[in-house]
Every structure is written in structure tokens, then in C-alpha cells.
Design a protein around this motif. Structure first.
Motif, mmCIF file in Angstrom:
data_model
loop_
_atom_site.group_PDB
_atom_site.id
_atom_site.type_symbol
_atom_site.label_atom_id
_atom_site.label_comp_id
_atom_site.label_asym_id
_atom_site.label_seq_id
_atom_site.Cartn_x
_atom_site.Cartn_y
_atom_site.Cartn_z
ATOM 1 N N VAL A 37 0.881 -1.397 0.184
ATOM 2 C CA VAL A 37 0.508 0.183 -0.278
ATOM 3 C C VAL A 37 0.982 1.589 -0.439
ATOM 4 O O VAL A 37 0.172 2.471 0.103
ATOM 5 N N ILE A 38 2.419 1.301 0.589
ATOM 6 C CA ILE A 38 2.891 1.967 0.351
ATOM 7 C C ILE A 38 3.935 2.371 -0.942
ATOM 8 O O ILE A 38 3.964 1.498 -1.659
ATOM 9 N N ALA A 39 4.408 4.281 -1.254
ATOM 10 C CA ALA A 39 5.180 3.945 -2.335
ATOM 11 C C ALA A 39 6.832 4.045 -2.162
ATOM 12 O O ALA A 39 7.368 3.076 -2.645
ATOM 13 N N ASN A 40 6.920 3.857 -0.812
ATOM 14 C CA ASN A 40 8.277 3.804 -0.677
ATOM 15 C C ASN A 40 8.843 2.629 -0.102
ATOM 16 O O ASN A 40 8.203 2.160 0.917
ATOM 17 N N GLY A 61 2.112 7.387 5.763
ATOM 18 C CA GLY A 61 2.243 7.332 6.969
ATOM 19 C C GLY A 61 0.505 6.635 6.727
ATOM 20 O O GLY A 61 0.102 6.410 7.747
ATOM 21 N N ALA A 62 0.071 7.966 6.138
ATOM 22 C CA ALA A 62 -1.761 7.646 5.938
ATOM 23 C C ALA A 62 -2.090 6.061 5.380
ATOM 24 O O ALA A 62 -3.043 5.975 5.801
ATOM 25 N N ALA A 99 -5.600 3.093 15.688
ATOM 26 C CA ALA A 99 -3.870 2.709 15.156
ATOM 27 C C ALA A 99 -3.302 4.029 14.850
ATOM 28 O O ALA A 99 -4.837 4.870 14.248
ATOM 29 N N LYS A 100 -2.668 3.721 15.201
ATOM 30 C CA LYS A 100 -1.571 5.096 15.573
ATOM 31 C C LYS A 100 -0.403 4.906 14.376
ATOM 32 O O LYS A 100 0.169 3.851 14.637
ATOM 33 N N VAL A 101 0.476 6.300 13.151
ATOM 34 C CA VAL A 101 1.432 5.815 12.585
ATOM 35 C C VAL A 101 1.783 6.689 12.520
ATOM 36 O O VAL A 101 1.677 8.050 12.048
ATOM 37 N N SER A 102 3.050 6.577 12.955
ATOM 38 C CA SER A 102 4.028 7.721 13.777
ATOM 39 C C SER A 102 4.723 8.676 11.999
ATOM 40 O O SER A 102 4.362 8.031 10.814
ATOM 41 N N ASN A 103 5.593 9.384 11.685
ATOM 42 C CA ASN A 103 6.324 9.999 10.600
ATOM 43 C C ASN A 103 7.195 9.479 9.618
ATOM 44 O O ASN A 103 7.926 8.866 11.046
ATOM 45 N N PRO A 104 7.477 9.316 8.881
ATOM 46 C CA PRO A 104 8.491 8.973 8.119
ATOM 47 C C PRO A 104 9.877 9.167 9.086
ATOM 48 O O PRO A 104 9.950 10.422 8.870
ATOM 49 N N PHE A 105 10.458 7.896 9.013
ATOM 50 C CA PHE A 105 12.154 8.304 9.309
ATOM 51 C C PHE A 105 12.748 7.805 8.624
ATOM 52 O O PHE A 105 13.541 6.373 8.473
#
Length: 735
Positions: free
Chosen positions: A187-190, A216-217, A231-237
Motif C-alpha cells: 500500500v505504500i510508495a516507498n 503513513g496515512a 491505530a497510530k503511525v509515526s512520521n517517516p524517519f
């Protein structure tokens, strides 16, 4: 606005106020003197005022045309002197993006013919860097060179070193328990680079900076589809080693527990629709796990049901009441209908060729009608199904509290073809052919065609005309005529005839028709006795009723909907041929763009045929499969029962079907790549007498000349004696 060096020379201004006798403008190109006077705000007869002159110069600079401006005064004549900025006569990129010339104006924000402006050039440089970053490049360097020409114009060259790709070597997802890493990466691009990341079809791991903030969204949305409301997802590091340009990407995820839907309520601020009607067919179900995607679908369904009552500006607001101990939730939809809205006008634009009435007859809403969202969507699809338009946009323009205009914007596509060509065959020798056709001749919506083929062994002529909406009514009329002569190895065939078809639109997606066909065939020079090839002349007189259903969203490249049709030909209304032929076709299209954010199209196509011999059934009326429309990998019409001499005699029963997956190849060129697998069977006594399969790939190109398919196929279970074909070509048909 950049500060410019403004030189104002006001000569010999006496202490006493001096009147302006005349105003002159020198060096103007882009502005007329009358417009310049309006901008200046100074007129003859007024007193010379340095502050007003200074203000007028600032106004001129705001227009963006001028490099320098100064003012002189002599004997009451006020003269504005202008040096205009040069025009851009050429823009060229060297290095990165140099192969995307058509996209450059959109990427850069400037184009040939624009005024040269340093600020816009700097902005274009930033856009190039942003474009490179969106594709995973870092340390992009952009230099600009200019070349002034004698005529005052300027050439602009962007020299671009795109920099290096940042490659994600490791993706860490801390806290995941309910999903696999592969589930998240879908589901993610990276994503993390695959082992064979350099190979087509594998993930290369390149960082897509413009998508990083949205990943993240996307992860949270995946959890919400499985009921994880907490559910909670942090900002990308993203940690980058700039010596190697390798990176590690990490997310911290708190999952929580999945929630069960305990109750669903719909609250209407005004009772415009029965609540029970809105609750019908909801995707969310009480007692089942919550799913955010189903919630969105339900919101759209509720909105459409209310909007179909005329409430164009209805709002559907979702809310939740969570029981965090039991992990249950109540879902509440608040529906705010607003006021009923009527269509004030339907405004059509973009149709340089197609007549307005041809467009209007496909729009299910007219001035004075109550707004209906389903009718609006169906109107767009109906226009796309005509095959006349590359794109259709219907915008809603609010003109008052209860009135709306529909702005129908169409982008036309080529519907006509003129083809002159030739070829060479080992049997027929030199083959010449020419054809002219137009599905929308003179923009009238009428389909006409004319074709001629000639060789030493054959001559073929055909012409047809089809009007789908006679006098813009629900009735259609089609006429065709043909004449052919073919000298085969074993016989010579002369055939001529024609048909007339009358049809009617019964419902929005359903059309029926009846065709009468008459033909006369003469077989001569027959070299053998056979019940399949009797020498002499025979006629065919047949009647064919048919029904066709089509609710797809486009003519050439459908992404949703069904096409289905069935016909029953009865031959024996006079004439020599006597048989009954049934033929049914079905196609289903489904696009995944809204689900996976990728323009993958799934297609399933099937064809079923059956013939009952009622006295005389010639071989040319029987079924033959193989080729583009049935089983690819085999020569067209080469799969059929044979007689004792090995000649194809056709089958009475056939079934074939295809599975296809189509993906974008070169989007700017409207080119796609499709993969397919075909299976078909045919027989005289049984469907399964002959069974074959084929597979391969096809390039689908919506070219300026019309749709073109290049098909590369291989047979999967061919038998000795089969005529196989690895390449086929088609033009003018839907994908």
C-alpha cells in the motif's frame, strides 16, 4: 516585484505648476497607448505631479513586461520610455528530462513565447529539482544559460545533473503484529529494494519524496480497513548515508485492537428520504469488523440516493462512538440535504467538430430538470461510450441557492481513418487495399465506411452506413452492401449482398435491433465433389433479432461495466440456406485505480455460439476460431473441424474466453501493455472436439489514427497441423 533601477528625468520644471499638454509612450510592444494611459492614471490637462508619475511607473512594472522605464518632460510633453523584457524564443533542457519535451511547459511553468523573467526562471529551476526529488534523486544541480538573439529575443538552456538516487535498503516497521511486511509494502510508495531491484517488475527501492508524507496515512488506512480504529503511525524517519546514497526508512506503529460494528444509525436533518431506504445495501454490517473503505462506499451511496432527489449539495458526515473496553463502535451518518437544485442550463464546450445536438442527446439532464447525481454520472459515461471523445468532464457551477449550470467539456479524438496499403502473399501475390471510414462523419454521429481490396486472386468491396439516433430519436438505422470475388485453390466464389438493420434504445443501457440480410453466392471451378462445396448458385435470406447491453464508462478503454449481447439468426425466409444460428458475447471490465492507486484494468471476455442445421448450412456460415477475437496464438479462423482431405469445414458449436490484465506503458503516449490468456473450443457434434489455448502480451495504443493493437502470442497446447501465429495487428477496435 524585484526593485528596478528607475530613472526619472524631469527637465526644467518651474516653481509654478506646469500643465501636461501631451503624453507619449516610446518602446511599447505588448501594450497599446490607450491601455497604457489607463494604467498610468494621468491625463492631458492635469498638473505634473512627481508622486503620481512615480506611482504610474510602479504600476507599469507590475505588468511584468518591462526591464526598465523612465520619464522625460519637455515643453509640457510627458514621454514614457520603455525597455521591454525579451521574449523566450527557445527552451531546451540538457540532461535530465531532455526526453520529455511535451511535458516541459507543465513541469517548468514557462514556455516558448513567454516573457523572460528572472523570477520565473528561478522558479523553473526549483520545479526541476522538485521533479527530480519526487523520482528519488538527490543533490540535483540546475544551471541556466541564456543566449540573446539579434531580434531582441532570448534562448534559455537548462543544464541539469539529476544527482543520485536514494535507495531504501531497509524498511523497519516497529510494532506490527497483525500484518506482514509485504502487506504494508503493497500500500505504500516507498518500499525496500528487492533482491533483483534492477529488473523490470521488481521494486527498485528508489525514494519518492513527494509520496513519503502520504505513506503513513496509507499504512493507517490499511489498519482502518481491518477495524483498527485506534491505530497510530509515526512520521517517516529516513536516515540517508550520503556517501553511498543508501537509506533506512522506519515507522513506529501502534496497532490497538480491531473494532466490531455494534450499531449503524443514519440521522437526517430533514426527512427528505426514508431512513430505511438509505440503510439498504450498506457495505458495513452490524456484528462485522469495521472497514473504512466500506464506510467511504456507504457515504457515497447515501449521498447518491439523496442527491438523486435533487439535493445537489448534500453532505454526509460520519461519526463514531467507540467502546474502547469492548472494542465495539457505533457508526452514525449525519445527512444534511440542503435545498433542492434545478438545472438552469447545460453549456457545451470543446466540440470543434461534433454537433451540439449529438452531445446533448447523450446527456440525461436538461434545463429545468431536477438535479440527479446518477443521471450526471451516466451522462458522462454515455458520452464516453460514443467513442467520439478522448475525455469528458461535467462540472457543476452553482448560480444560486436552487439553480445550477452543467458545464460539459469534451476533448475530441480522431474518429476517421484513411488507409492505403498493400502487401504480398505467396498465393495472392501483390495485394492492394484502401479504406475510408468515420464513426462521426461531419460531427453528425453517423458511422460510414468504404473499403476496397484487390489482388490477382480476389476483389472485395464493402460499404456501410449506420445512424444510431435517427432524427435524434431512440431509433437506429444501418445499411451495408458488399461484393467479393475470391479464387481459392479448390473453387472460385462470387458473393454479393447487403443488409438493413433497424434498432431501438429500450433503456439507458439496453438496445435491440432486427437485421434483414440477403446475399447471393456462386461457386464455380470446383475441383472436387463435396457436400461442403457444392458448385452452383445459392442465396441466403435471413432475419436476425438481437439485444445488446452496455454500461461501460468508455468506448475504447473501459475501466468499469459490462458489455453483453445475444443474437439469433434465422436463415430460410426464402433462399437456399436454411439454418438457425445463436451467438452470445459477454465482457466484464474492472479498474483498480481507486483501490490500489494504479491504473490496472482487469477484463474477462467470453463468446458462445451454436448452429442448428435446418436443411442447408454452407461452410462459410459455420464457426471458426483462432486469431484476435478468440484464441490468439493461432492463425485467424484456423481452428475448425476438417474433412477427410484436411480442409476446414467449420463447427456448429463453439465457446471461447479470455482473461486480460492491462497496465500503463507510456501514459503520455496513451500506450498500455496487456497480458492475456485465451482458451477456446469448437466442434461439430460436441463443444470439446477441438480445444486450444494461447497466451501472450499486447501493446495497446490510442494513437492519433485511432486505437492500434500489436499482439504477440504463443500457443500453449498446439497440435501437429495447427496454423500458429506469433504476431497480429488490429486497428479501430476497442481494447
Amino acid at each position: 516585484m524585484n526593485k528596478k533601477l528607475i530613472m526619472i528625468f524631469l527637465l526644467v520644471i518651474s516653481i509654478n505648476a506646469k500643465m501636461i499638454k501631451e503624453i507619449k509612450f516610446e518602446g511599447l510592444i505588448h501594450l497599446s497607448p490607450s491601455i497604457a494611459k489607463e494604467i498610468a492614471g494621468i491625463s492631458e490637462g492635469s498638473e505634473i505631479d512627481i508622486e503620481k508619475i512615480d506611482l504610474s511607473i510602479k504600476k507599469f512594472f507590475e505588468q511584468g513586461y518591462f526591464k526598465d522605464i523612465w520619464v522625460t518632460e519637455e515643453n509640457g510633453v510627458l514621454t514614457y520610455h520603455f525597455i521591454e523584457k525579451p521574449l523566450i524564443s527557445k527552451i531546451e533542457i540538457k540532461g535530465y528530462l531532455e526526453n520529455k519535451k511535451e511535458e516541459l511547459p507543465d513541469i517548468l511553468g514557462i514556455k516558448k513565447g513567454d516573457i523572460f523573467d528572472e523570477e520565473k526562471i528561478e522558479l523553473a529551476k526549483r520545479k526541476i529539482i522538485d521533479k527530480a526529488r519526487s523520482e528519488g534523486y538527490y543533490d540535483t544541480v540546475v544551471e541556466v544559460e541564456t543566449k540573446e538573439l539579434a531580434g531582441g529575443s532570448i534562448e534559455v538552456y537548462f543544464l541539469v545533473n539529476k544527482g543520485e538516487n536514494i535507495i531504501i535498503r531497509e524498511l523497519k516497521l516497529c510494532g506490527i503484529k497483525s500484518f506482514d511486511k509485504d502487506d504494508i509494502e503493497e500500500v505504500i510508495a516507498n518500499r525496500e529494494r528487492d533482491f533483483l531491484g534492477w529488473m523490470w517488475g521488481f521494486n527498485d527501492g528508489k525514494v519518492k519524496m513527494d509520496q513519503l508524507e502520504y505513506d503513513g496515512a496509507r499504512i493507517k488506512d490499511l489498519y482502518m480497513r481491518k477495524g483498527f480504529l485506534d491505530a497510530k503511525v509515526s512520521n517517516p524517519f529516513l536516515r540517508v548515508d550520503f556517501n553511498t546514497y543508501n537509506a533506512k526508512l522506519a515507522y513506529h506503529i501502534f496497532e490497538g485492537e480491531p473494532y466490531i460494528v455494534r450499531k449503524i444509525d443514519i440521522f437526517l436533518t430533514e426527512p427528505v428520504v426514508k431512513t430505511e431506504d438509505l440503510k439498504k445495501d450498506l457495505k458495513l454490517k452490524v456484528g462485522k469488523i469495521f472497514n473504512i473503505e466500506k464506510l467511504r462506499q456507504d457515504m457515497q451511496k447515501i449521498k447518491e440516493k439523496v442527491a438523486n432527489k435533487g439535493y445537489a449539495y448534500v453532505q454526509v458526515i460520519p461519526d463514531f462512538k467507540k467502546d474502547e473496553k469492548k472494542h465495539e463502535t457505533e457508526v452514525i451518518f449525519t445527512v444534511v440535504p440542503g435545498k433542492k437544485v434545478y438545472i438552469r442550463d447545460v453549456i457545451i464546450s470543446g466540440n470543434q467538430r461534433t454537433l451540439d445536438r449529438v452531445i446533448r442527446r447523450e446527456i440525461y439532464l436538461a434545463p429545468g430538470d431536477l438535479y440527479n447525481l446518477t443521471d450526471l454520472k451516466d451522462s458522462k459515461n454515455a458520452l464516453k461510450r460514443t467513442g467520439f471523445f478522448e475525455d469528458v468532464i461535467i462540472e457543476e457551477k452553482r448560480v444560486s441557492e436552487d439553480k445550477i449550470d452543467l458545464l460539459v467539456k469534451v476533448k475530441e479524438m480522431p474518429t476517421g481513418n484513411i488507409m492505403v496499403g498493400g502487401g504480398y502473399g505467396s498465393y495472392e501475390g501483390v495485394i492492394l487495399n484502401a479504406s475510408i471510414s468515420d464513426r462521426n462523419i461531419f460531427g453528425s454521429g453517423i458511422d460510414v465506411s468504404l473499403g476496397i481490396d484487390y489482388s490477382s486472386k480476389s476483389t472485395r468491396f464493402n460499404t456501410s452506413l449506420y445512424n444510431p439516433r435517427v432524427f435524434d430519436s431512440d431509433y437506429s438505422l444501418g445499411i451495408s452492401l458488399y461484393n467479393s470475388r475470391y479464387q481459392s485453390y479448390d473453387y472460385t466464389s462470387n458473393k454479393k449482398g447487403g443488409s438493413i438493420t433497424v434498432g431501438k434504445q429500450f433503456a439507458r443501457y439496453l438496445r435491440g435491433s432486427v437485421m434483414y440480410q440477403y446475399s447471393q453466392t456462386e461457386l464455380s471451378d470446383v475441383t472436387f465433389d463435396s457436400i461442403y462445396f457444392p458448385e452452383g448458385q445459392y442465396t441466403k435470406s435471413s432475419l436476425t433479432p438481437s439485444l445488446n447491453f452496455d454500461n461501460t464508462d468508455d468506448y475504447y478503454v473501459p475501466r468499469s461495466g459490462i458489455v453483453a449481447g445475444t443474437s439469433l439468426e434465422y436463415a430460410g425466409i426464402g433462399g437456399d440456406e436454411k439454418f438457425v444460428k445463436s451467438y452470445t458475447r459477454f465482457a466484464y471490465y474492472f479498474g483498480f485505480l481507486d483501490i490500489i492507486d494504479y491504473d490496472l484494468i482487469f477484463r474477462y471476455k467470453a463468446r458462445l455460439g451454436y448452429i442448428y442445421d435446418n436443411g442447408y448450412l454452407p461452410v462459410n456460415e459455420k464457426f471458426y476460431i483462432g486469431g484476435i477475437r478468440s484464441v490468439r496464438g493461432y492463425s485467424s479462423g484456423s481452428l475448425s473441424p476438417k474433412d477427410s482431405e484436411g480442409r476446414l469445414i467449420g463447427g456448429k458449436k463453439t465457446f471461447s474466453n479470455s482473461l486480460e490484465a492491462s497496465i500503463p506503458l507510456i501514459e503520455s503516449a496513451k500506450m498500455r501493455l496487456a497480458f492475456f490468456i485465451d482458451y477456446g473450443m469448437i466442434g461439430d457434434e460436441s463443444f470439446t472436439d477441438i480445444q486450444r489455448a494461447g497466451a501472450g502480451a499486447a501493446i495497446e495504443w490510442l494513437s492519433p489514427m485511432g486505437p492500434i493493437q500489436l499482439i504477440f502470442a504463443t500457443p500453449l497446447n498446439d497440435k501437429p497441423g495447427d496454423r500458429t501465429s506469433s504476431f497480429e495487428f488490429s486497428m479501430g477496435t476497442k481494447f
